[in-house]
Write a protein that holds these residues in place. Structure first.
Motif: not given
Length: 552
Positions: A471-493
């Motif tokens: 449904y939505a994604i974002s990233v952090d400031n790490n190097k290498p960076y990580r992707i974050y997101g919330g999903t339809q019925d499979n929680a946040a990853l």
């Protein structure tokens, strides 16, 4: 303690105060940003609701011609864009699964499986699910409602696009597609304004005869709904069952002993942004014995009226006289009875006919624990036992006595790739039973694809399909960076952006949270700008949570 020590302590105290103050300011601005964002979303939806409520001119779906024009422009941009040489790279995740709405296997080929993902393509395996190939990536839609394979020629595959889940987030498709080479290539065969397709059935002997059950537009009324039939492989279509612009067809069953006899489940519904009417007098079961030329509504013993909702149909392969129907009965329960049962409506019911639909009788008891509603309502009968009946709701249930009693199917779940839970995921959308070996089941739900070789006692979660709906994604400031997101019925990853998707090894992705059934809806997921171990995430119905990934 000398002066230098005191000065150092004072300096550190001031520094700590400044860091905390800066963090407080950042978090305050972040909260203000979220409140402002919610305000604009609410204002937009409110304005849209007023607009749609008072203006019939605006309350129409985008015409199919415009949508296809956008698709042509997209294809043109792929060639002419200055970035056309850049290629997308799949980074995952796959282990969590995703919503599968349709499953199909060619006769006699149990290791060849087609799965239609609600919002993510058609995937095919020829080795029982060890590896998969996306075969519908370059078409005008990505949302799948139904898949059918011709019994007379397994290379002929039909796909009905547009989810039949009919949730707020369900995407509309662009009609029906046909492949004559096992899914390598596809051709759009029309019915562009059908938007959501519930079922496709191909004649067992003549693959040019195809029936398509169309639900029509999600939020508006339109005439391209009902049951359609082609006798020339999709070149021309005839609307063979049409009730009204409010009534579509959600399910269809063909008599295995007579392909001219079919049963259609009509469904009247009316969804708006501010309301969802999931029942109506147009809902019911219709029967034809002449291949769709004439139809009769079956009412003897089957409910009718304003509270009949979604209906699922199944004919017993071992005895075509026996037909089952599961119905979402929205009839209100009187207040006193409602307090005792904790239900406001009757809910899911199973009806049975032993005379090819001439008469019906309710056979089930309370099925509230199954979770039959406007999103889930499939029913299946084992090929070798007319009394073994499966019902797909929020949960999966089975009856061994012709629908009189049901019990929930859970079983032991083994994951192909690591997963945090051991439960069978919720929200069941399709169940395929092998006609050659009824012990073999393939189940599609919000958690992906599950295989059982013992009628549901144990399950293998084939969780190597990268089909999560974000449904939505974002990233952090790490190097290498990580992707974050919330999903339809499979929680946040979250997971590393630099990884390559690999069908063999486990994901590096992890779930930030997960419920006991292996899922749960998530939306915006943001990492703390100062402490990357702290993650803020949303859950269904507006819940906002904060979690420290170090401490849990």
């Amino acid at each position: 303690m000398d002066n230098k020590d005191q000065i150092f302590i004072n300096f550190m105290s001031i520094l700590k105060f400044k860091v905390q103050s800066e963090r407080g300011k950042i978090m305050k601005k972040y909260r203000q940003y979220l409140l402002l964002q919610y305000f604009f979303v609410f204002f937009f939806l409110f304005t849209l609701g007023l607009t749609l409520g008072f203006s019939s001119k605006i309350s129409t779906a985008t015409p199919a011609a415009e949508r296809l024009l956008s698709w042509k422009q997209h294809l043109q941009m792929l060639k002419e864009s200055p970035f056309h040489f850049l290629h997308w790279r799949a980074v995952g995740p796959k282990f969590q699964g995703g919503r599968i709405e349709s499953i199909a296997c060619p006769p006699g080929s149990p290791t060849t499986i087609y799965v239609g993902v609600g919002a993510g393509n058609i995937w095919k395996t020829v080795n029982g699910g060890l590896t998969w190939k996306p075969i519908f990536e370059h078409e005008s839609t990505f949302t799948i409602g139904a898949i059918a394979i011709a019994k007379s020629n397994p290379n002929i595959v039909w796909a009905g696009t547009g989810e039949n889940l009919m949730a707020r987030s369900s995407f509309a498709g662009t009609g029906v597609f046909k492949s004559t080479d096992g899914g390598r290539t596809w051709k759009n065969m029309g019915l562009l304004e059908s938007h959501h397709i519930g079922k496709v059935i191909i004649h067992p002997e003549n693959p040019d005869i195809v029936y398509v059950a169309a639900l029509g537009h999600q939020y508006t009324f339109n005439p391209e709904r009902g049951l359609f039939k082609t006798t020339d492989g999709g070149k021309n279509w005839a609307k063979c069952l049409y009730i009204s612009e409010k009534v579509g067809v959600i399910d269809l069953a063909m008599d295995p002993s007579d392909p001219e006899t079919l049963y259609a489940a009509a469904w009247e519904r009316d969804r708006k942004a501010w309301n969802n009417k999931v029942c109506g007098p147009g809902s019911g079961i219709y029967k034809t014995t002449d291949g769709g030329q004439t139809w009769t509504r079956l009412t003897n013993g089957f409910p009718s009226g304003p509270y009949v909702g979604r209906i699922g149909l199944a004919i017993a392969p071992s005895n075509p006289n026996t037909i089952y129907a599961v119905v979402d009965n929205q009839t209100p329960i009187p207040a006193k009875s409602s307090e005792k049962s904790r239900r406001k409506i009757i809910g899911g019911e199973v009806y049975k006919s032993i005379d090819k639909g001439e008469s019906w009788a309710k056979v089930s008891q309370d099925l509230s624990y199954v979770g039959i509603n406007y999103s889930f309502g499939d029913i299946r009968v084992s090929p070798d036992n007319e009394n073994e009946v499966y019902v797909c709701g929020v949960n999966l249930a089975v009856s061994h006595d012709g629908g009189k009693t049901f019990h929930k199917i859970g079983g032991k779940v083994i994951h192909l790739h690591h997963h945090a839970t051991r439960a069978l995921h919720l929200d069941q959308h399709d169940l395929w039973i092998s006609p050659e070996n009824p012990d073999r089941l393939l189940l599609g739900n919000d958690g992906g694809l599950y295989l059982s070789e013992d009628r549901g006692k144990t399950w293998l979660h084939i969780n190597n399909l990268p089909i999560g709906e974000f449904y939505a994604i974002s990233v952090d400031n790490n190097k290498p960076y990580r992707i974050y997101g919330g999903t339809q019925d499979n929680a946040a990853l979250y997971g590393l952006a630099e990884q390559e998707l690999d069908s063999v090894i486990d994901d590096s992705w992890r779930q930030i949270w997960v419920d006991i059934w292996g899922g749960g809806d998530s939306y915006y997921t943001l990492v703390d700008p100062i402490d990357p171990n702290i993650i803020y995430f949303e859950q269904q119905f507006g819940s906002l949570q904060r979690k420290n990934m170090k401490t849990g």
